[in-house]
Design a protein around this motif. Structure first.
Motif, PDB file in Angstrom:
ATOM      1  N   GLN B   9      -6.845  11.838   6.680  1.00  0.00           N
ATOM      2  CA  GLN B   9      -6.630  11.562   5.284  1.00  0.00           C
ATOM      3  C   GLN B   9      -5.485  11.795   4.696  1.00  0.00           C
ATOM      4  N   GLN B  33      -5.241  -4.487  12.999  1.00  0.00           N
ATOM      5  CA  GLN B  33      -3.932  -4.409  12.406  1.00  0.00           C
ATOM      6  C   GLN B  33      -3.493  -3.095  11.874  1.00  0.00           C
ATOM      7  N   TYR B  35      -1.056  -1.633   8.807  1.00  0.00           N
ATOM      8  CA  TYR B  35      -0.207  -1.797   7.489  1.00  0.00           C
ATOM      9  C   TYR B  35       0.271  -0.486   7.138  1.00  0.00           C
ATOM     10  N   GLN B  37       1.876   1.203   3.447  1.00  0.00           N
ATOM     11  CA  GLN B  37       2.082   0.887   2.108  1.00  0.00           C
ATOM     12  C   GLN B  37       2.945   1.873   1.370  1.00  0.00           C
ATOM     13  N   GLY B  40       3.931   2.162  -5.125  1.00  0.00           N
ATOM     14  CA  GLY B  40       4.275   1.138  -5.882  1.00  0.00           C
ATOM     15  C   GLY B  40       4.378  -0.257  -5.506  1.00  0.00           C
ATOM     16  N   GLU B  41       4.214  -0.325  -4.047  1.00  0.00           N
ATOM     17  CA  GLU B  41       4.133  -1.623  -3.339  1.00  0.00           C
ATOM     18  C   GLU B  41       2.951  -1.953  -2.848  1.00  0.00           C
ATOM     19  N   GLY B  42       2.670  -3.205  -2.371  1.00  0.00           N
ATOM     20  CA  GLY B  42       1.611  -3.678  -1.457  1.00  0.00           C
ATOM     21  C   GLY B  42       1.830  -3.478  -0.084  1.00  0.00           C
ATOM     22  N   PRO B  43       0.649  -3.214   0.623  1.00  0.00           N
ATOM     23  CA  PRO B  43       0.746  -2.931   2.256  1.00  0.00           C
ATOM     24  C   PRO B  43       1.544  -4.081   2.892  1.00  0.00           C
ATOM     25  N   LEU B  45       2.389  -5.672   6.736  1.00  0.00           N
ATOM     26  CA  LEU B  45       1.894  -5.525   8.082  1.00  0.00           C
ATOM     27  C   LEU B  45       2.911  -4.894   9.190  1.00  0.00           C
ATOM     28  N   THR B  48      -0.006  -5.974  15.056  1.00  0.00           N
ATOM     29  CA  THR B  48      -1.364  -6.514  15.262  1.00  0.00           C
ATOM     30  C   THR B  48      -1.533  -6.422  16.799  1.00  0.00           C
ATOM     31  N   LEU B  86       1.403   5.261   2.964  1.00  0.00           N
ATOM     32  CA  LEU B  86      -0.057   4.975   3.312  1.00  0.00           C
ATOM     33  C   LEU B  86      -0.096   4.121   4.586  1.00  0.00           C
ATOM     34  N   LEU B  88      -2.558   2.051   6.903  1.00  0.00           N
ATOM     35  CA  LEU B  88      -3.952   1.394   6.714  1.00  0.00           C
ATOM     36  C   LEU B  88      -4.109   0.787   7.955  1.00  0.00           C
ATOM     37  N   PHE B 103     -10.977  -2.816   6.241  1.00  0.00           N
ATOM     38  CA  PHE B 103      -9.712  -1.823   6.220  1.00  0.00           C
ATOM     39  C   PHE B 103     -10.316  -0.194   6.134  1.00  0.00           C
ATOM     40  N   GLY B 104      -9.659   0.610   6.689  1.00  0.00           N
ATOM     41  CA  GLY B 104      -9.922   1.909   6.772  1.00  0.00           C
ATOM     42  C   GLY B 104      -9.361   2.341   5.382  1.00  0.00           C
ATOM     43  N   LYS B 105      -9.837   3.706   5.060  1.00  0.00           N
ATOM     44  CA  LYS B 105      -9.334   4.193   3.916  1.00  0.00           C
ATOM     45  C   LYS B 105      -8.074   4.641   3.685  1.00  0.00           C
TER      46      LYS B 105
END
Lengths: 115, 113
Positions: B9, B33, B35, B37, B40-43, B45, B48, B86, B88, B103-105
């Protein structure tokens, strides 16, 4: 480049307020998604939509609703905000028909605090 | 319910070290897939993987899809502070809802200079 824009980066609201989170994508994607992201819980799907005026419940829809009146815009609504809805909210879009199907493109997120 | 378990984790390492992140499930996925992150941003890619046993390389990152299409790994060689973020994994299930991902955690990686 695909662009997914969330209207606010940070929001502070009071308990009981009605909250609108807006998301716009510029790639003519059919699918749009709303997630919330919390430490230790990962990304959890709230609602998704495959087409205009279409919506489907995700894993945690309680306390939320959505609206998709136009293909490019997907709104998340908190009817009466509560403190347990304090979270990071992420919008995503994807295309079912393109060669990049199933790839989700995310916005930068809205960090919502409910006081 | 399909689940993707990610481990570890949290990971805190020094610059130059190698690391591996694992993504495991009891379910079979049509593709998987990865990703990343940043704060402060989105994931976003990274890659794949589609075929069982497939290996893909992205500079110092190596991704592998298990032969049985139930698991995947991400290996980073000579990690750098810019790899911090992070990670994912996300699976596309057979017969699942259109476009939905499992999604995984996530694995939170910190690379110290």
């Amino acid at each position: 480049d695909v662009k997914v824009t969330q209207s606010s980066r940070y929001l502070v609201k009071r308990t009981g307020e009605k909250v609108f989170l807006e998301c716009v994508q510029d790639m003519d994607h059919e699918n749009m998604f709303w997630y919330r992201q919390d430490p230790g819980l990962g990304l959890r799907l709230i609602y998704f939509s495959y087409d205009v005026k279409m919506k489907e419940k995700g894993d945690i829809p309680e306390g939320y609703s959505v609206s998709r009146e136009k293909k490019e815009r997907f709104s998340l609504i908190l009817e009466s905000a509560s403190t347990n809805q304090t979270s990071m909210y992420l919008c995503a879009s994807s295309s079912w028909t393109s060669s990049a199907k199933n790839i989700q493109y995310f916005g930068a997120g809205t960090r919502l605090s409910v006081l | 319910t399909q689940l993707l378990e990610q481990s570890p984790q949290f990971l805190s390492i020094q610059e130059g070290e190698n690391l591996t992140v694992y993504c495991n499930s009891s379910s079979v996925f049509s593709s998987l897939q990865w990703y990343r992150q940043e704060p402060g941003e989105g994931p976003v890619l990274l890659v794949t993987v589609v075929t069982g046993g497939e290996v893909k390389k992205l500079k110092r990152l190596t991704f592998q899809f298990g032969d049985a299409r139930k698991d995947s790994s991400l290996h980073i060689t000579a990690a750098q502070p810019g790899d911090t973020g992070l990670y994912l994994c996300a699976g596309v299930s057979y017969g699942g809802s259109q476009g939905n991902l499992i999604f995984g955690k996530g694995t939170k990686l910190s690379v110290k200079p």
